[in-house]
Write an enzyme that holds these catalytic residues in place. Structure first.
Site, PDB file in Angstrom:
ATOM      1  N   LYS A 209       0.841  -1.192   0.000  1.00 13.80           N
ATOM      2  CA  LYS A 209       0.000   0.000   0.000  1.00 13.80           C
ATOM      3  C   LYS A 209       0.873   1.237   0.000  1.00 13.80           C
ATOM      4  CE  LYS A 209      -3.642  -2.350   2.617  1.00 13.80           C
ATOM      5  NZ  LYS A 209      -4.444  -2.369   3.865  1.00 13.80           N
ATOM      6  N   HIS A 212       2.818   6.933   3.824  1.00 14.41           N
ATOM      7  CA  HIS A 212       2.410   8.315   4.095  1.00 14.41           C
ATOM      8  C   HIS A 212       3.385   8.922   5.103  1.00 14.41           C
ATOM      9  CE1 HIS A 212       0.722   6.746   7.872  1.00 14.41           C
ATOM     10  NE2 HIS A 212       0.187   5.789   7.127  1.00 14.41           N
ATOM     11  N   HIS A 215       4.604   7.049   8.357  1.00 15.71           N
ATOM     12  CA  HIS A 215       5.723   6.121   8.256  1.00 15.71           C
ATOM     13  C   HIS A 215       7.061   6.857   8.326  1.00 15.71           C
ATOM     14  CE1 HIS A 215       2.425   3.816   6.215  1.00 15.71           C
ATOM     15  NE2 HIS A 215       2.887   2.880   7.027  1.00 15.71           N
TER      16      HIS A 215
END
Length: 278
Positions: A209, A212, A215
């Site tokens: 995924k 963003h 992280h």
């Protein structure tokens, strides 16, 4: 007379070293003396190692060391106080000294509450008298607020006025050694009492995924913490569990083979990887 003759004969025998025979008792005493000297040297080295910080490059916290010294003196000066106040801080005016201890006034108030009449100057004198031997302090002076140190000492002696500050002058040789150590070795952390293992868990993103800023934030903070712990000497283990990389990706590869069997020679027209994953 027999003792005199015996001693005279012993003296005569001592004059001629060739007649002397080695004494077994003397040899035993010499061996025992050598053993005691050996043990004494071991004890001396042990005491020296206890006085010396574990890491020769480590920096000495002067304020913390002074708090230890004055804390011991304060407890010895007023054993009737269960938790006497300890206040050691850098001196605001260099001409009065390097540090100052301001505990006498608060201790006098605590003693007054217990019904013990005393003045801060008497407590300050006791604290100075009970200062243990240390490597930092050159001299101490009792002073009061808002007055020259020399004047306040004279006034206190003549009039018995209240004084509360203990000015501390550090040994210049110690300060010079600390500065030289800092210039040679740079900033060094204090020695660790015990080296422990520190585990830091990072952002652990799901690689299937989109990432963003969360992280990124936790990764930067985690790495900063790791470097700080390593600087202090801890054993650091970094963990960054990357999610969805096992069974999920096996299923994804199988789905890719079903949809695009010629993917090895022709690149699949997958524009949105996240939609393909879902």
């Amino acid at each position: 007379e027999r003792e005199i003759r015996s001693l005279s004969a012993e003296i005569e025998s001592l004059k001629n070293p060739q007649n002397l025979s080695p004494s077994p008792r003397l040899d035993e005493l010499r061996d025992e003396n050598a053993k005691l000297k050996y043990r004494l040297n071991i004890l001396k080295r042990g005491l020296q190692e206890e006085r010396t910080p574990p890491c020769s490059k480590s920096m000495v916290n002067i304020n913390l060391r002074l708090q230890e010294v004055f804390g011991e003196a304060i407890r010895a000066s007023c054993p009737e106080l269960a938790n006497p106040p300890l206040s050691v801080a850098p001196n605001q005016q260099a001409k009065f000294g390097d540090y100052q201890c301001n505990s006498a006034m608060a201790m006098a108030q605590m003693l007054k509450a217990k019904g013990i009449k005393t003045n801060p100057r008497e407590i300050a004198v006791k604290i100075i008298q009970n200062l243990p031997d240390n490597e930092l302090i050159q001299k101490t002076e009792i002073a009061g607020p808002g007055t020259e140190t020399k004047d306040i000492r004279v006034t206190a002696v003549l009039t018995g006025s209240v004084s509360r500050f203990i000015n501390v002058h550090l040994k210049r040789t110690i300060v010079s050694k600390l500065l030289s150590n800092l210039l040679i070795n740079g900033v060094q952390p204090p020695p660790l009492s015990s080296k422990k293992k520190v585990v830091v868990d990072f952002s652990s993103p799901n690689i299937a995924k989109e990432m963003h800023v969360g992280h990124l934030r936790s990764t930067i903070i985690g790495e900063s913490m790791c470097r700080l712990f390593e600087f202090l000497g801890y054993d650091v283990v970094r963990l960054n569990h990357v999610g969805d990389w096992g069974t999920q990706f096996g299923m994804l590869i199988a789905h890719l083979q079903d949809k695009f069997p010629d993917y090895r020679t022709s690149s699949p027209p997958i524009g949105d990887l996240q939609a393909f994953y879902k």
